[in-house]
Design a protein around this motif. Structure first.
Motif, PDB file in Angstrom:
ATOM      1  N   THR A 143       0.828  -1.205   0.000  1.00  0.00           N
ATOM      2  CA  THR A 143       0.000   0.000   0.000  1.00  0.00           C
ATOM      3  C   THR A 143       0.867   1.261   0.000  1.00  0.00           C
ATOM      4  O   THR A 143       1.690   1.459   0.884  1.00  0.00           O
ATOM      5  CB  THR A 143      -0.928   0.006   1.229  1.00  0.00           C
ATOM      6  N   GLY A 144       0.649   2.086  -1.004  1.00  0.00           N
ATOM      7  CA  GLY A 144       1.389   3.338  -1.107  1.00  0.00           C
ATOM      8  C   GLY A 144       2.758   3.181  -1.728  1.00  0.00           C
ATOM      9  O   GLY A 144       3.450   4.179  -1.938  1.00  0.00           O
ATOM     10  N   THR A 145       3.162   1.941  -2.024  1.00  0.00           N
ATOM     11  CA  THR A 145       4.470   1.700  -2.622  1.00  0.00           C
ATOM     12  C   THR A 145       4.310   1.161  -4.045  1.00  0.00           C
ATOM     13  O   THR A 145       4.643   1.843  -5.014  1.00  0.00           O
ATOM     14  CB  THR A 145       5.300   0.729  -1.773  1.00  0.00           C
ATOM     15  N   ILE A 146       3.768  -0.067  -4.174  1.00  0.00           N
ATOM     16  CA  ILE A 146       3.520  -0.579  -5.525  1.00  0.00           C
ATOM     17  C   ILE A 146       2.117  -0.206  -5.995  1.00  0.00           C
ATOM     18  O   ILE A 146       1.780  -0.403  -7.157  1.00  0.00           O
ATOM     19  CB  ILE A 146       3.732  -2.111  -5.601  1.00  0.00           C
ATOM     20  N   THR A 147       1.303   0.317  -5.072  1.00  0.00           N
ATOM     21  CA  THR A 147      -0.018   0.824  -5.460  1.00  0.00           C
ATOM     22  C   THR A 147       0.026   2.345  -5.520  1.00  0.00           C
ATOM     23  O   THR A 147       0.773   2.984  -4.788  1.00  0.00           O
ATOM     24  CB  THR A 147      -1.113   0.397  -4.475  1.00  0.00           C
ATOM     25  N   SER A 148      -0.802   2.916  -6.387  1.00  0.00           N
ATOM     26  CA  SER A 148      -0.859   4.367  -6.531  1.00  0.00           C
ATOM     27  C   SER A 148      -2.029   4.914  -5.726  1.00  0.00           C
ATOM     28  O   SER A 148      -3.152   4.404  -5.808  1.00  0.00           O
ATOM     29  CB  SER A 148      -1.026   4.744  -8.004  1.00  0.00           C
ATOM     30  N   ASN A 149      -1.757   5.934  -4.954  1.00  0.00           N
ATOM     31  CA  ASN A 149      -2.806   6.538  -4.122  1.00  0.00           C
ATOM     32  C   ASN A 149      -3.787   7.375  -4.945  1.00  0.00           C
ATOM     33  O   ASN A 149      -4.900   7.647  -4.506  1.00  0.00           O
ATOM     34  CB  ASN A 149      -2.177   7.435  -3.056  1.00  0.00           C
ATOM     35  N   LYS A 150      -3.375   7.780  -6.144  1.00  0.00           N
ATOM     36  CA  LYS A 150      -4.172   8.751  -6.901  1.00  0.00           C
ATOM     37  C   LYS A 150      -5.297   8.118  -7.717  1.00  0.00           C
ATOM     38  O   LYS A 150      -6.235   8.791  -8.104  1.00  0.00           O
ATOM     39  CB  LYS A 150      -3.247   9.540  -7.838  1.00  0.00           C
ATOM     40  N   GLU A 151      -5.213   6.793  -7.992  1.00  0.00           N
ATOM     41  CA  GLU A 151      -6.188   6.183  -8.879  1.00  0.00           C
ATOM     42  C   GLU A 151      -7.004   5.091  -8.196  1.00  0.00           C
ATOM     43  O   GLU A 151      -7.720   4.346  -8.858  1.00  0.00           O
ATOM     44  CB  GLU A 151      -5.462   5.604 -10.099  1.00  0.00           C
ATOM     45  N   THR A 152      -6.906   5.000  -6.881  1.00  0.00           N
ATOM     46  CA  THR A 152      -7.627   3.954  -6.166  1.00  0.00           C
ATOM     47  C   THR A 152      -9.130   4.272  -6.093  1.00  0.00           C
ATOM     48  O   THR A 152      -9.524   5.410  -5.835  1.00  0.00           O
ATOM     49  CB  THR A 152      -7.064   3.814  -4.745  1.00  0.00           C
ATOM     50  N   LYS A 153      -9.980   3.232  -6.292  1.00  0.00           N
ATOM     51  CA  LYS A 153     -11.428   3.381  -6.158  1.00  0.00           C
ATOM     52  C   LYS A 153     -11.856   2.868  -4.783  1.00  0.00           C
ATOM     53  O   LYS A 153     -11.341   1.874  -4.291  1.00  0.00           O
ATOM     54  CB  LYS A 153     -12.137   2.601  -7.261  1.00  0.00           C
ATOM     55  N   VAL A 154     -12.818   3.569  -4.177  1.00  0.00           N
ATOM     56  CA  VAL A 154     -13.269   3.221  -2.832  1.00  0.00           C
ATOM     57  C   VAL A 154     -14.795   3.104  -2.827  1.00  0.00           C
ATOM     58  O   VAL A 154     -15.499   3.958  -3.385  1.00  0.00           O
ATOM     59  CB  VAL A 154     -12.831   4.293  -1.801  1.00  0.00           C
ATOM     60  N   THR A 155     -15.305   2.065  -2.189  1.00  0.00           N
ATOM     61  CA  THR A 155     -16.756   1.893  -2.016  1.00  0.00           C
ATOM     62  C   THR A 155     -17.058   1.672  -0.540  1.00  0.00           C
ATOM     63  O   THR A 155     -16.203   1.200   0.219  1.00  0.00           O
ATOM     64  CB  THR A 155     -17.274   0.691  -2.824  1.00  0.00           C
ATOM     65  N   PHE A 172     -11.154  -0.709  -0.610  1.00  0.00           N
ATOM     66  CA  PHE A 172     -10.251  -0.075  -1.572  1.00  0.00           C
ATOM     67  C   PHE A 172      -9.908  -1.067  -2.675  1.00  0.00           C
ATOM     68  O   PHE A 172      -9.478  -2.191  -2.401  1.00  0.00           O
ATOM     69  CB  PHE A 172      -8.957   0.374  -0.880  1.00  0.00           C
ATOM     70  N   TYR A 173     -10.121  -0.637  -3.893  1.00  0.00           N
ATOM     71  CA  TYR A 173      -9.754  -1.455  -5.038  1.00  0.00           C
ATOM     72  C   TYR A 173      -8.440  -0.900  -5.587  1.00  0.00           C
ATOM     73  O   TYR A 173      -8.405   0.198  -6.150  1.00  0.00           O
ATOM     74  CB  TYR A 173     -10.862  -1.430  -6.083  1.00  0.00           C
ATOM     75  N   ASN A 174      -7.379  -1.659  -5.345  1.00  0.00           N
ATOM     76  CA  ASN A 174      -6.037  -1.167  -5.626  1.00  0.00           C
ATOM     77  C   ASN A 174      -5.808  -0.887  -7.098  1.00  0.00           C
ATOM     78  O   ASN A 174      -6.248  -1.642  -7.966  1.00  0.00           O
ATOM     79  CB  ASN A 174      -4.990  -2.190  -5.155  1.00  0.00           C
ATOM     80  N   SER A 175      -5.094   0.210  -7.340  1.00  0.00           N
ATOM     81  CA  SER A 175      -4.633   0.532  -8.676  1.00  0.00           C
ATOM     82  C   SER A 175      -3.108   0.503  -8.630  1.00  0.00           C
ATOM     83  O   SER A 175      -2.483   1.343  -7.972  1.00  0.00           O
ATOM     84  CB  SER A 175      -5.125   1.923  -9.091  1.00  0.00           C
ATOM     85  N   TYR A 176      -2.536  -0.492  -9.283  1.00  0.00           N
ATOM     86  CA  TYR A 176      -1.085  -0.652  -9.215  1.00  0.00           C
ATOM     87  C   TYR A 176      -0.392   0.340 -10.146  1.00  0.00           C
ATOM     88  O   TYR A 176      -0.946   0.776 -11.155  1.00  0.00           O
ATOM     89  CB  TYR A 176      -0.703  -2.092  -9.568  1.00  0.00           C
ATOM     90  N   ARG A 177       0.811   0.687  -9.774  1.00  0.00           N
ATOM     91  CA  ARG A 177       1.557   1.680 -10.547  1.00  0.00           C
ATOM     92  C   ARG A 177       1.828   1.160 -11.961  1.00  0.00           C
ATOM     93  O   ARG A 177       2.063  -0.030 -12.172  1.00  0.00           O
ATOM     94  CB  ARG A 177       2.884   2.000  -9.846  1.00  0.00           C
ATOM     95  N   LYS A 178       1.820   2.079 -12.892  1.00  0.00           N
ATOM     96  CA  LYS A 178       2.058   1.725 -14.290  1.00  0.00           C
ATOM     97  C   LYS A 178       3.470   1.162 -14.440  1.00  0.00           C
ATOM     98  O   LYS A 178       4.427   1.679 -13.879  1.00  0.00           O
ATOM     99  CB  LYS A 178       1.878   2.957 -15.177  1.00  0.00           C
ATOM    100  N   GLY A 179       3.560   0.110 -15.224  1.00  0.00           N
ATOM    101  CA  GLY A 179       4.866  -0.491 -15.475  1.00  0.00           C
ATOM    102  C   GLY A 179       5.338  -1.425 -14.388  1.00  0.00           C
ATOM    103  O   GLY A 179       6.495  -1.854 -14.412  1.00  0.00           O
ATOM    104  N   LEU A 180       4.459  -1.749 -13.409  1.00  0.00           N
ATOM    105  CA  LEU A 180       4.873  -2.596 -12.287  1.00  0.00           C
ATOM    106  C   LEU A 180       5.314  -3.977 -12.766  1.00  0.00           C
ATOM    107  O   LEU A 180       6.362  -4.486 -12.357  1.00  0.00           O
ATOM    108  CB  LEU A 180       3.728  -2.722 -11.274  1.00  0.00           C
ATOM    109  N   SER A 181       4.507  -4.597 -13.626  1.00  0.00           N
ATOM    110  CA  SER A 181       4.831  -5.944 -14.104  1.00  0.00           C
ATOM    111  C   SER A 181       6.150  -5.945 -14.873  1.00  0.00           C
ATOM    112  O   SER A 181       7.000  -6.825 -14.680  1.00  0.00           O
ATOM    113  CB  SER A 181       3.699  -6.462 -15.001  1.00  0.00           C
ATOM    114  N   LYS A 182       6.341  -4.928 -15.709  1.00  0.00           N
ATOM    115  CA  LYS A 182       7.575  -4.838 -16.482  1.00  0.00           C
ATOM    116  C   LYS A 182       8.776  -4.615 -15.573  1.00  0.00           C
ATOM    117  O   LYS A 182       9.862  -5.165 -15.792  1.00  0.00           O
ATOM    118  CB  LYS A 182       7.443  -3.689 -17.490  1.00  0.00           C
TER     119      LYS A 182
END
Length: 793
Positions: free
Chosen positions: A500-512, A608-618
């Protein structure tokens, strides 16, 4: 008059230092000698201040320090109990002075610590203001012979003019060299004119006289450095040079006195001229290739500014201006001196003083930069713009230093030491050989070897390579504490990521939200509770909830890795994990969520539905072949499936990890030989960051700076981690390559010197050129490495 110190051996002008009966050049030497004799610094202090002792200063001189307004301007820090002052001490003279000033706590228990900056001749003292005043402290320091220079107008200015001694010495050596060459004209060309031959002895004595200021003034730095090295049983790089100078002078003087030859005064003065000329150009080159990082670029972290209309925005810390209103949340660092406007301050000044006990502050109290709020959010008014250099100083505080493996700089020192021994053996051996076969070449061979083989280039390789890489990394928003961190990066074989906050991005996370609806009072309490927290999930949730009135909480407590408790009037709220709230565990609650309970009644959860940082898999795929990779997350296992699809096979995944469990995991694997890099958010991961070989804190517009981290990485450059690791390894290869170049240069130079085909003057020209060539090589190579950093992976 020049005299030599009884203790340290330094030659000093008696007009600058008062020598006593035993010829101590300064009180530092006298004190240390007293320690060696009686092992009692306090006893020495009492002896100096005993009845009948000669007063060392005029006490009335510091009466202005009774004025609180003046004292406030001089202090760096003052919380009413602990004060910090940085004093300029003109009489800091040698290592003995440093020892005395850094052991002031032996003279007075109220002095907590003192740290000397020898180049700037300053001492930074932390002391208890309840036990000793600034005036008493200054008088104490003055009593032992270190009267500080205090001027309110010039206090922040450089007290010392530009050092022109090198230029003066270069001028003396150049004047002597030119005249000696002119006087040597008859010797060079063997002119037969009677009047020239008649005055040869006279010319030789003039050359001798001209060489005296060259040897005893222009060459003094080399001779003193060599003497101190031998006295300290350290073979420094000036010993071969000093030995060559001494041999040339003594041999030349012997030939002049015995009238057996003209000596080597032309080589001697030329040698010193070109050595000093090389040093001058080196100095100019180094100043041009400045590797000082702009302190404003150190921290990409931001701070929350409260605008005049009540809205909040995140700004970079160096954009703070006097009068700005700032919001400081739990665990945030106060970046500037400020006045507390709202809220209850519970300030941890351990970053500044080393004291971990939090200090209570109330509205109207002054707060100092470097303090960390450890409770509810507070509002401040900035008294000045940010002093980033002060934050940098906090980051490098020895209180938070950790043991690191010795790196290339220490290797350089070791190589230089053995290098000097080997060169001395070669020089004496070659001189002996030529004395046997051709004595006329022995002196030139001996001195040429000593000069051409100087390991200056060797000693410059690591500092210039690492210094330039620090600058390049800084330009690419990767901010390292020091060069040792870069060395450690090159040795990393295992990388651990927080989630959380490292490989996930705080700016694009969806919350319900799922559960019972919250009424207006509960929503207001929830919003204000989140406003006080700096946890990534709290910040995300705070940003999406609707605006509510700002209230001051009665109680606020945040438990690392668990959750938050807060209260206002008769209402309480708890936020955090299901276990913290003792909520029933369901399949849905296994997802990343913040559970909410008010007045001990469970209300529901925000998922929280995590949004992982772009390019993480690569990124992970590019690292998998070179590093062992692990995810240590404090969240539950709901994301295991997604991560297993996203990350390469073999990536270790651990969930429900508490902060102490992360630290212990790292410690266990380090014991097995792993060199670990931990990448975290800098808050819950502080212990793991400090334990790891390299701790990197990801910064994404939050002010959670911690000295536990070794580096700060802007979140926008997260995908460049493989490039930074690659660049650090390349930098080490540049150092090795420059070592090889230095050895090759010395090998070729020695071959000519040993064979008698290299004069000392030519050797003196080649030596600084080799140093400059190494500096140019390392700079060019590291700049080429830097260009590749701009290529995305």
């Amino acid at each position: 008059m020049i005299k030599q110190c009884f203790h340290c051996g330094t030659e000093c002008d008696t007009n600058s230092f008062v020598f006593d009966a035993k010829d101590f050049c300064c009180n530092g030497c006298k004190t240390v000698y007293q320690i060696f004799s009686e092992n009692d610094l306090a006893g020495y202090y009492e002896m100096e201040n005993s009845p009948g002792a000669t007063p060392t200063n005029n006490k009335d001189k510091f009466d202005f320090l009774d004025n609180d307004n003046i004292v406030e301007k001089l202090l760096e820090f003052n919380d009413g109990h602990t004060q910090i002052v940085n004093l300029y001490i003109p009489h800091i003279h040698c290592s003995s002075c440093i020892w005395v000033l850094e052991n002031l706590n032996k003279l007075n228990d109220n002095i907590k610590s003192s740290l000397v900056n020898f180049p700037k001749k300053t001492v930074r003292i932390t002391y208890s203001s309840e036990g000793i005043s600034l005036k008493a402290l200054v008088l104490l320091i003055s009593t032992i012979g270190y009267e500080p220079y205090i001027s309110l107008e010039d206090y922040q200015k450089n007290k010392k003019g530009k050092d022109r001694s090198l230029i003066y010495k270069l001028g003396v050596a150049g004047f002597a060299f030119g005249n000696v060459m002119l006087l040597s004209f008859p010797e060079y060309f063997e002119v037969d004119e009677f009047w020239l031959n008649q005055y040869k002895p006279f010319f030789r004595w003039i050359m001798f006289v001209l060489s005296l200021p060259v040897v005893f003034y222009a060459a003094s730095d080399y001779l003193i450095s060599a003497y101190k090295g031998l006295r300290s049983k350290i073979l420094n790089i000036d010993i071969p040079i000093a030995l060559g100078i001494a041999v040339l002078f003594l041999r030349s003087t012997f030939e002049i006195v015995t009238d057996t030859g003209q000596g080597f005064f032309d080589s001697l003065t030329g040698l010193l001229f070109f050595l000093l000329l090389g040093k001058f150009f080196q100095q100019k080159t180094y100043n041009f290739l400045s590797f000082e990082r702009d302190y404003k670029s150190y921290f990409p972290i931001g701070i929350t500014k409260i605008n005049s209309n009540g809205s909040e925005e995140s700004i970079q810390v160096y954009d703070i201006k006097q009068g700005d209103k700032l919001l400081i949340r739990n665990e945030e660092l106060i970046p500037v001196d400020a006045i507390l406007l709202k809220g209850k301050g519970k300030i941890d000044y351990s970053f500044v003083t080393g004291e971990a006990e939090a200090v209570r502050k109330f509205s109207g109290d002054k707060l100092f930069a470097g303090g960390k709020q450890t409770g509810e959010a507070i509002e401040l008014e900035a008294l000045k713009s940010v002093s980033q250099s002060y934050l940098t100083q906090l980051w490098s505080n020895d209180v938070f230093a950790k043991d690191k493996h010795e790196g290339f700089i220490n290797v350089t020192d070791s190589i230089s030491k053995y290098f000097t021994i080997i060169i001395l053996i070669i020089a004496f051996g070659s001189a002996g050989f030529w004395l046997w076969f051709d004595a006329s070449k022995a002196m030139n061979v001996f001195t040429s070897i000593l000069i051409v083989a100087c390991p200056c280039a060797l000693a410059l390789s690591a500092p210039f390579t690492l210094g330039n890489m620090l600058r390049i990394f800084g330009k690419n928003k990767f901010y390292l504490k020091n060069a040792h961190v870069l060395e450690q990066l090159a040795k990393i074989n295992s990388i651990i990521f927080d989630k959380t906050g490292t490989i996930t991005s705080n700016k694009e996370t969806k919350v319900t939200y799922e559960g019972d609806p919250l009424d207006n009072r509960e929503q207001t309490l929830l919003k204000n509770t989140l406003r006080n927290s700096n946890h990534p999930l709290s910040r995300q949730l705070y940003s999406i909830l609707k605006e509510n009135q700002i209230i001051t909480l009665d109680e606020f407590n945040e438990y690392s890795g668990k959750g938050i408790e807060a209260s206002h009037n008769d209402q309480t709220i708890k936020l955090g994990s299901a276990a913290f709230l003792k909520a029933p565990v369901t399949q849905k609650s296994l997802k990343t969520a913040v559970h909410v309970a008010t007045n001990d009644n469970y209300k529901g959860m925000y998922t929280f539905y995590n949004s992982y940082r772009k390019g993480l898999s690569k990124l992970f795929n590019s690292l998998k072949n070179s590093y062992e990779m692990t995810i240590l997350s404090g969240d539950n296992e709901s994301e295991r499936g997604n991560l297993e699809k996203l990350l390469p096979p073999g990536t270790k995944l651990f969930f429900n990890q508490k902060p102490d469990e992360k630290l212990n995991y790292i410690k266990y694997h380090q014991a097995e030989g792993a060199n670990i890099m931990m990448v975290g958010d800098g808050l819950n991961d502080a212990g793991a960051l400090r334990q790891s070989n390299v701790g990197i804190a990801i910064a994404e517009n939050v002010n959670v700076f911690t000295p536990a981290s070794d580096a700060i990485l802007d979140a926008s450059k997260f995908d460049l981690i493989p490039r930074y690791l690659w660049a650090s390894k390349k930098a080490m290869k540049v150092i090795i390559a420059s070592f090889i170049l230095s050895f090759l240069y010395n090998t070729v130079g020695l071959a000519f010197a040993i064979s008698g085909n290299l004069s000392p003057v030519i050797a003196a020209i080649l030596m600084p050129l080799s140093s400059i060539s190494i500096v140019a090589f390392t700079t060019i190579m590291t700049n080429l490495i830097g260009k590749n950093l701009n290529k995305r992976i």
